[in-house]
Design an enzyme around this catalytic site. Sequence first.
Site: not given
Length: 298
Positions: A171, A220, A290
């Site tokens: 990520r 998310s 996130e």
Amino acid sequence: MSTALRSLTPRGRLSFDAPLGPRAWFRTGGNAEALFVPKDAQDLAETLAALPSGTPVTVLGACSNVIIRDGGIEGLVVRLAGGFADIVIEPDGLIAGAAALDMIVAEQTANAGLAGLEFLAGIPGSIGGAVVMNAGAYGSDMSAVLDWAEVLLPDQTIARLSNEALAFTYRHAVLPEGAIVLRARLNARPGDASAIRAHIAEIKAAREASQPVRARTGGSTFRNPEGHKAWQLIDEAGCRGLMQGGAQVSEKHCNFLLNLGEATSSDLEALGDEVRRRVQEHSGIALHWEIKRLGKLP
């Protein structure tokens, strides 16, 4: 309002005190001091060059994975659209503008009989954001398919960064500070168009079955800690369905926050922080956001 922002004369669209909440998937958040939709890369470069040193610049994509705080965003907010969403199909891949939606990229490669990018159908966002956060789902991510990304640097030059130069990790991609992704080339391989479309349909069905895709949500919320699944840690800490004002932890998928209709961005952020606190207390594991939280607190 900054006099310097008022004096800008771009070829693209420039508006002031522009509402951002309606653009965000959560449908919450304050206004942009100035919202700029550049006509092309040259317009973007020239306008940024005209800004006084120190002027904050924030780039927004599809706004699918952000909380825009209720106090709004100071300085210049850049939203790429128009030609920045162009997709050019090549024999072994494609070049997609930063504003091209991940889902559209997946569908166009399927129509062209190119395989390997089906996973993008499960990511709610645009290619620019996907590069920046090494977006991934359903067994693949950007690091596995990206050939290069072109970025506008703070000195208004354009650089082409290879996959290796972006140093992808989970990520995350390593970009020069202040760089703005303009477009990217993704690798694909010839395949059977009907089989590729079937795979995309499976991904869409799986996503709809497991995630609150029809709700006001932001994707998310927390990264998966190494060796763990964020949703499971949240569930085990008793946070399924937890509420804060008009915000709720999804009962369908615990790693999603929902705006039930009257939530503020402050509700959403406070709920996320409470989830983090409870998970830390229950398991000793720290959850990291996130979702990007942008702008000023009210």
